[in-house]
Design a protein around this motif. Structure first.
Motif, PDB file in Angstrom:
ATOM      1  N   SER A   7     -27.207 -56.537 -60.269  1.00  0.00           N
ATOM      2  CA  SER A   7     -26.715 -56.261 -61.610  1.00  0.00           C
ATOM      3  C   SER A   7     -25.680 -57.327 -61.909  1.00  0.00           C
ATOM      4  O   SER A   7     -25.040 -57.849 -61.000  1.00  0.00           O
ATOM      5  N   ARG A   8     -25.504 -57.649 -63.198  1.00  0.00           N
ATOM      6  CA  ARG A   8     -24.561 -58.732 -63.471  1.00  0.00           C
ATOM      7  C   ARG A   8     -24.017 -58.675 -64.877  1.00  0.00           C
ATOM      8  O   ARG A   8     -24.686 -58.236 -65.798  1.00  0.00           O
ATOM      9  N   GLN A   9     -22.777 -59.108 -64.994  1.00  0.00           N
ATOM     10  CA  GLN A   9     -22.254 -59.436 -66.292  1.00  0.00           C
ATOM     11  C   GLN A   9     -23.001 -60.685 -66.739  1.00  0.00           C
ATOM     12  O   GLN A   9     -23.239 -61.594 -65.943  1.00  0.00           O
ATOM     13  N   TYR A  10     -23.391 -60.718 -68.001  1.00  0.00           N
ATOM     14  CA  TYR A  10     -24.259 -61.802 -68.446  1.00  0.00           C
ATOM     15  C   TYR A  10     -23.546 -63.151 -68.325  1.00  0.00           C
ATOM     16  O   TYR A  10     -22.428 -63.324 -68.810  1.00  0.00           O
ATOM     17  N   GLY A  11     -24.217 -64.076 -67.649  1.00  0.00           N
ATOM     18  CA  GLY A  11     -23.646 -65.388 -67.425  1.00  0.00           C
ATOM     19  C   GLY A  11     -22.974 -65.543 -66.081  1.00  0.00           C
ATOM     20  O   GLY A  11     -22.470 -66.622 -65.745  1.00  0.00           O
ATOM     21  N   ALA A  12     -22.976 -64.474 -65.275  1.00  0.00           N
ATOM     22  CA  ALA A  12     -22.372 -64.554 -63.941  1.00  0.00           C
ATOM     23  C   ALA A  12     -23.318 -65.149 -62.909  1.00  0.00           C
ATOM     24  O   ALA A  12     -22.929 -65.353 -61.762  1.00  0.00           O
ATOM     25  N   ILE A 124     -29.700 -52.517 -51.032  1.00  0.00           N
ATOM     26  CA  ILE A 124     -28.426 -53.207 -51.197  1.00  0.00           C
ATOM     27  C   ILE A 124     -28.212 -53.470 -52.684  1.00  0.00           C
ATOM     28  O   ILE A 124     -28.943 -54.239 -53.306  1.00  0.00           O
ATOM     29  N   LYS A 125     -27.204 -52.825 -53.248  1.00  0.00           N
ATOM     30  CA  LYS A 125     -26.914 -52.972 -54.676  1.00  0.00           C
ATOM     31  C   LYS A 125     -25.730 -53.919 -54.854  1.00  0.00           C
ATOM     32  O   LYS A 125     -24.635 -53.663 -54.349  1.00  0.00           O
ATOM     33  N   VAL A 126     -25.993 -54.997 -55.573  1.00  0.00           N
ATOM     34  CA  VAL A 126     -24.998 -56.047 -55.754  1.00  0.00           C
ATOM     35  C   VAL A 126     -24.625 -56.149 -57.230  1.00  0.00           C
ATOM     36  O   VAL A 126     -25.485 -56.057 -58.111  1.00  0.00           O
ATOM     37  N   LEU A 127     -23.342 -56.349 -57.491  1.00  0.00           N
ATOM     38  CA  LEU A 127     -22.864 -56.615 -58.846  1.00  0.00           C
ATOM     39  C   LEU A 127     -22.184 -57.976 -58.865  1.00  0.00           C
ATOM     40  O   LEU A 127     -21.309 -58.251 -58.031  1.00  0.00           O
ATOM     41  N   LEU A 128     -22.577 -58.819 -59.802  1.00  0.00           N
ATOM     42  CA  LEU A 128     -21.896 -60.098 -60.022  1.00  0.00           C
ATOM     43  C   LEU A 128     -21.036 -59.999 -61.274  1.00  0.00           C
ATOM     44  O   LEU A 128     -21.509 -59.568 -62.326  1.00  0.00           O
ATOM     45  N   VAL A 129     -19.786 -60.377 -61.142  1.00  0.00           N
ATOM     46  CA  VAL A 129     -18.879 -60.433 -62.286  1.00  0.00           C
ATOM     47  C   VAL A 129     -18.261 -61.829 -62.334  1.00  0.00           C
ATOM     48  O   VAL A 129     -18.320 -62.585 -61.368  1.00  0.00           O
ATOM     49  N   ALA A 130     -17.691 -62.166 -63.474  1.00  0.00           N
ATOM     50  CA  ALA A 130     -16.989 -63.442 -63.620  1.00  0.00           C
ATOM     51  C   ALA A 130     -16.150 -63.388 -64.877  1.00  0.00           C
ATOM     52  O   ALA A 130     -16.391 -62.575 -65.779  1.00  0.00           O
ATOM     53  N   GLU A 131     -15.145 -64.250 -64.926  1.00  0.00           N
ATOM     54  CA  GLU A 131     -14.336 -64.352 -66.131  1.00  0.00           C
ATOM     55  C   GLU A 131     -15.208 -64.815 -67.303  1.00  0.00           C
ATOM     56  O   GLU A 131     -16.167 -65.574 -67.117  1.00  0.00           O
ATOM     57  N   LEU A 132     -14.878 -64.363 -68.500  1.00  0.00           N
ATOM     58  CA  LEU A 132     -15.666 -64.713 -69.678  1.00  0.00           C
ATOM     59  C   LEU A 132     -15.790 -66.231 -69.828  1.00  0.00           C
ATOM     60  O   LEU A 132     -16.885 -66.751 -70.100  1.00  0.00           O
ATOM     61  N   GLU A 133     -14.716 -66.941 -69.647  1.00  0.00           N
ATOM     62  CA  GLU A 133     -14.754 -68.397 -69.796  1.00  0.00           C
ATOM     63  C   GLU A 133     -15.724 -69.029 -68.820  1.00  0.00           C
ATOM     64  O   GLU A 133     -16.469 -69.957 -69.168  1.00  0.00           O
ATOM     65  N   ASP A 134     -15.753 -68.531 -67.593  1.00  0.00           N
ATOM     66  CA  ASP A 134     -16.670 -69.082 -66.590  1.00  0.00           C
ATOM     67  C   ASP A 134     -18.117 -68.743 -66.922  1.00  0.00           C
ATOM     68  O   ASP A 134     -19.025 -69.537 -66.650  1.00  0.00           O
ATOM     69  N   ARG A 135     -18.343 -67.575 -67.497  1.00  0.00           N
ATOM     70  CA  ARG A 135     -19.707 -67.203 -67.877  1.00  0.00           C
ATOM     71  C   ARG A 135     -20.205 -68.067 -69.041  1.00  0.00           C
ATOM     72  O   ARG A 135     -21.369 -68.450 -69.081  1.00  0.00           O
ATOM     73  N   ILE A 136     -19.320 -68.362 -69.955  1.00  0.00           N
ATOM     74  CA  ILE A 136     -19.682 -69.250 -71.060  1.00  0.00           C
ATOM     75  C   ILE A 136     -20.030 -70.635 -70.524  1.00  0.00           C
ATOM     76  O   ILE A 136     -21.047 -71.237 -70.905  1.00  0.00           O
ATOM     77  N   LYS A 137     -19.213 -71.149 -69.620  1.00  0.00           N
ATOM     78  CA  LYS A 137     -19.470 -72.471 -69.042  1.00  0.00           C
ATOM     79  C   LYS A 137     -20.779 -72.487 -68.252  1.00  0.00           C
ATOM     80  O   LYS A 137     -21.508 -73.485 -68.270  1.00  0.00           O
ATOM     81  N   PHE A 138     -21.073 -71.385 -67.546  1.00  0.00           N
ATOM     82  CA  PHE A 138     -22.327 -71.302 -66.793  1.00  0.00           C
ATOM     83  C   PHE A 138     -23.515 -71.409 -67.745  1.00  0.00           C
ATOM     84  O   PHE A 138     -24.478 -72.136 -67.471  1.00  0.00           O
ATOM     85  N   MET A 139     -23.462 -70.687 -68.853  1.00  0.00           N
ATOM     86  CA  MET A 139     -24.561 -70.723 -69.815  1.00  0.00           C
ATOM     87  C   MET A 139     -24.693 -72.106 -70.451  1.00  0.00           C
ATOM     88  O   MET A 139     -25.804 -72.589 -70.692  1.00  0.00           O
ATOM     89  N   LYS A 156     -23.563 -61.182 -77.059  1.00  0.00           N
ATOM     90  CA  LYS A 156     -24.693 -60.403 -77.540  1.00  0.00           C
ATOM     91  C   LYS A 156     -25.405 -59.700 -76.389  1.00  0.00           C
ATOM     92  O   LYS A 156     -25.740 -58.505 -76.470  1.00  0.00           O
ATOM     93  N   GLU A 157     -25.647 -60.431 -75.315  1.00  0.00           N
ATOM     94  CA  GLU A 157     -26.379 -59.855 -74.188  1.00  0.00           C
ATOM     95  C   GLU A 157     -25.557 -58.814 -73.438  1.00  0.00           C
ATOM     96  O   GLU A 157     -26.109 -57.846 -72.906  1.00  0.00           O
ATOM     97  N   GLU A 158     -24.254 -58.973 -73.395  1.00  0.00           N
ATOM     98  CA  GLU A 158     -23.411 -57.961 -72.770  1.00  0.00           C
ATOM     99  C   GLU A 158     -23.443 -56.664 -73.566  1.00  0.00           C
ATOM    100  O   GLU A 158     -23.461 -55.566 -72.998  1.00  0.00           O
ATOM    101  N   LYS A 159     -23.471 -56.785 -74.886  1.00  0.00           N
ATOM    102  CA  LYS A 159     -23.564 -55.594 -75.733  1.00  0.00           C
ATOM    103  C   LYS A 159     -24.907 -54.908 -75.533  1.00  0.00           C
ATOM    104  O   LYS A 159     -24.981 -53.677 -75.423  1.00  0.00           O
ATOM    105  N   ARG A 160     -25.977 -55.703 -75.473  1.00  0.00           N
ATOM    106  CA  ARG A 160     -27.304 -55.144 -75.262  1.00  0.00           C
ATOM    107  C   ARG A 160     -27.386 -54.469 -73.900  1.00  0.00           C
ATOM    108  O   ARG A 160     -27.949 -53.384 -73.755  1.00  0.00           O
TER     109      ARG A 160
END
Length: 206
Positions: A7-12, A124-139, A156-160
């Motif tokens: 599972s992931r925050q979008y862009g992580a 094994i359930k994994v969650l990836l998180v990251a700071e918003l700025e880093d997720r934007i840079k990843f995208m 948009k994808e986080e809201k969805r």
């Protein structure tokens, strides 16, 4: 062999990590291709499932599109969409996820695995998180987007994602208690995350 859900925050970096893990472990990677199995089980078209997912679990737009689609035969309409409620659709998602987990040797990215699949040593359930700025840079780097577009996509994808997951569980989707492992990719590389998960899989497989 153990099953890995990501599972992931979008862009992580969830799908990127999932792909690397699947290749390394010799597992099947399950992402958007799960839609085909859901459609078969629900008795509707692939387009219907894609629209339902896009609308974050709401079947209304999906069913309207099916009715007015020339490619969708009237006989199929009568036998499928009229009887398909949102609860039945979600049951199909749960059923497909559980079947995949029983087969094993899969990395499942997204689709609510943290809620649907049971707490078992071999899952094994994994969650990836990251700071918003880093997720934007990843995208921006991964998909060659400008900053404004990358930020729009992430938000948009986080809201969805939030709307979709509400259908499966009342808990905070990023609650650490839902997972075996939470990795902040603002502080750990995807390669480090891969190594850690592979180590967990190997320990369980012993």
């Amino acid at each position: 062999m153990p099953v890995v859900t990501i599972s992931r925050q979008y862009g992580a970096g969830g799908y990127t990590l999932g792909k690397a893990l699947a290749e390394r472990l010799g597992y099947r990677l399950v992402g958007r291709d799960i839609f085909t199995e859901i459609a078969q089980k629900a008795g509707v078209s692939l387009k219907c499932v894609e629209l339902a997912e896009k609308e974050a679990g709401s079947l209304l737009s999906c069913l309207i599109n099916e009715v007015f689609s020339q490619a969708f035969a009237p006989k199929q309409v009568k036998e499928s969409w009229l009887d398909l409620t949102e609860d039945k659709y979600l049951d199909c998602v749960r059923s497909v996820m559980q079947e995949l987990a029983e087969r094993g040797d899969v990395v499942i990215v997204g689709r609510g695995g943290q809620y649907i699949l049971p707490k078992r040593p071999d899952i094994i359930k994994v969650l990836l998180v990251a700071e918003l700025e880093d997720r934007i840079k990843f995208m921006m780097g991964q998909y060659h987007l400008d900053r404004e577009k990358a930020q729009q996509v992430v938000q948009k994808e986080e809201k969805r994602r939030a709307n979709y997951l509400k259908a499966f569980g009342p808990d905070d989707r990023d609650d650490p208690g839902l997972y075996n492992l939470v990795i902040n990719t603002s502080h750990a590389s995807l390669k480090d995350a891969e190594e850690l998960i592979v180590w967990l899989v190997e320990q369980i497989g012993k």
